[in-house]
Scaffold this active site. Sequence first.
Site, short mmCIF file in Angstrom:
data_model
loop_
_atom_site.label_atom_id
_atom_site.label_comp_id
_atom_site.label_asym_id
_atom_site.label_seq_id
_atom_site.Cartn_x
_atom_site.Cartn_y
_atom_site.Cartn_z
N LYS A 99 0.95 -1.21 -0.05
CA LYS A 99 0.07 -0.03 0.02
C LYS A 99 1.02 1.07 -0.06
CE LYS A 99 -3.40 2.73 0.22
NZ LYS A 99 -4.33 2.93 1.38
N CYS A 131 -3.70 9.76 1.88
CA CYS A 131 -3.04 8.73 1.47
C CYS A 131 -1.31 9.29 0.87
CB CYS A 131 -3.60 7.74 0.40
SG CYS A 131 -5.05 7.01 1.21
#
Length: 401
Positions: free
Chosen positions: A207, A261
Site C-alpha cells: 500500500k 494517502c
Amino acid sequence: MKKITVMGLGYIGLPTAITLAEAGFEVCGFDVNEQVVASLRGGKIHIVEPGLQEAFDKAVAGGRLHFSTEIAPSDVFYIAVPTPFYQDADGTHKADLRFVESAGRMAGTVIDRSSLVILESTVPPRTTEMLARVLSEASDIPADELHVAHCPERVIPGNMMYELKNNDRIIGARTPEAARMAKEIYDTVLEKGVCRVTDDVTAEMCKLTENTFRDVNIAYANELSVICDKMGVNVFELIRLANCHPRVNILNPGVGVGGHCIAVDPWFIYEQFPEEAKVIHASRLRNENKPRFVAEKVLSGMQKVTDTVLVLGLSYKPDVDDLRESPSIELCHLLQEKGVNVIACEPFAPAGEISGIPNLPFDEALAKADFIAITLGHSLFQQNLDRIREKPYYDCVGMTK
C-alpha cells in the site's frame, strides 16, 4: 453468516461497513464519536460520496447494518481508524499509531481464539505485528494464537462503492488460517477483483509503495511545472505531448499533493529508512513546497496587495469533500501570512469558515474576487469557466488550457 464489527466510521470505515452489509454480513459500525453514531442512527451519512447514501439506506432497511459506541463480541473486527503523522523535535515526520493501538486494545477485550482482526488502515511496516501484541496483551491470548491480517484499502474518493467491490485486494496475513478467513470474507464481497495473499509486512509495504509511486510521479510533474514556468513553456501542453509516447505516463501538476494517502504514506517509509529513501524524500519535499511556489505566482499576478484573492477549491481532489492535508488550504494560509485578503469557494463544504478561510458560495465569491487561484477542477468551476476567465487568474491545474 459471520457478524462483523467495523471500528472507525470515516471515509473508509463507513463505505466498508455498508459494502459488507450489502454482501449479506451482519455488520455493527462502531465509533467513539457519539455525534457520528447519532447521525447514522438518524439515517444521515456524514461523508460526500456518490451512491453512498442510497447504499446506506438499503443496508439499514435490510436490517443488516447498525451502529454503536459500545464494543461487543464479534466474529470479525475491521480496524479502519486514522493514521496521521506528526513532526518530532527535529522535524522528522513520524506515524501516529495511537488510534490503531487504542482500537486494538478495545477489540482485545472482547475477542476470543476464533476471532479474526483485519487492519485496513494504512500503516508503516510491522504495525500489524504491533497490533497482534496489543491484542494479546488485552485478551491474554498468546499472539501466535491470534488471527490477524492486514488488508489495506485501495479505493479513491468519488468511486468508492465500485472499487470496494471490483479492485483486487491484498491479504497480508500473519498465519495461514488468518489468510483463509480473510479471503473468505473478501471473496464474498468482490465482484470482479481477486484476492492476492501474502505476508503482513509485504502487504503493508504494498500500500505504501502504490501511493509513494504516485507521489514521486506528481513530484516530477510539479518540478516540470516550475522549470517550464522559467522557460515560458506551457507545462500542460508539454505533458500532453510527452504522454503520446507509448511508455510515458506523466501525471498533471497542481498546487501540491493532498489527501490522507499520497501526502502521508511516503513518510511511513522514510521514517524507517531515511538513509535509503532519498528519491522518496526529495519527492515529498518538492510536493510540500509547491504551495509556496504557487503563492509567489499569485502575489506576482495581483494588481495590488489589497486585492481579494479567491481560491477555487479547498478539498484535495476534484468533486470530493475530503479536506485532509489539502495543499489549497496551505496556499491560503501562505497568502494570508503576506497580508492578502483571501476567500475561497469549496462547494463540497458548508459555507462559513474553514481553517480561518471564509468559504463562500460560488456566485458571491466570484463577485468579490479581484484575482483567482484555480486549484481544483471541480465540475462547478468547469461549468463556469467563461465567467472565471473574466477575472485575472493563475491556473494551477490546467483547467483553462
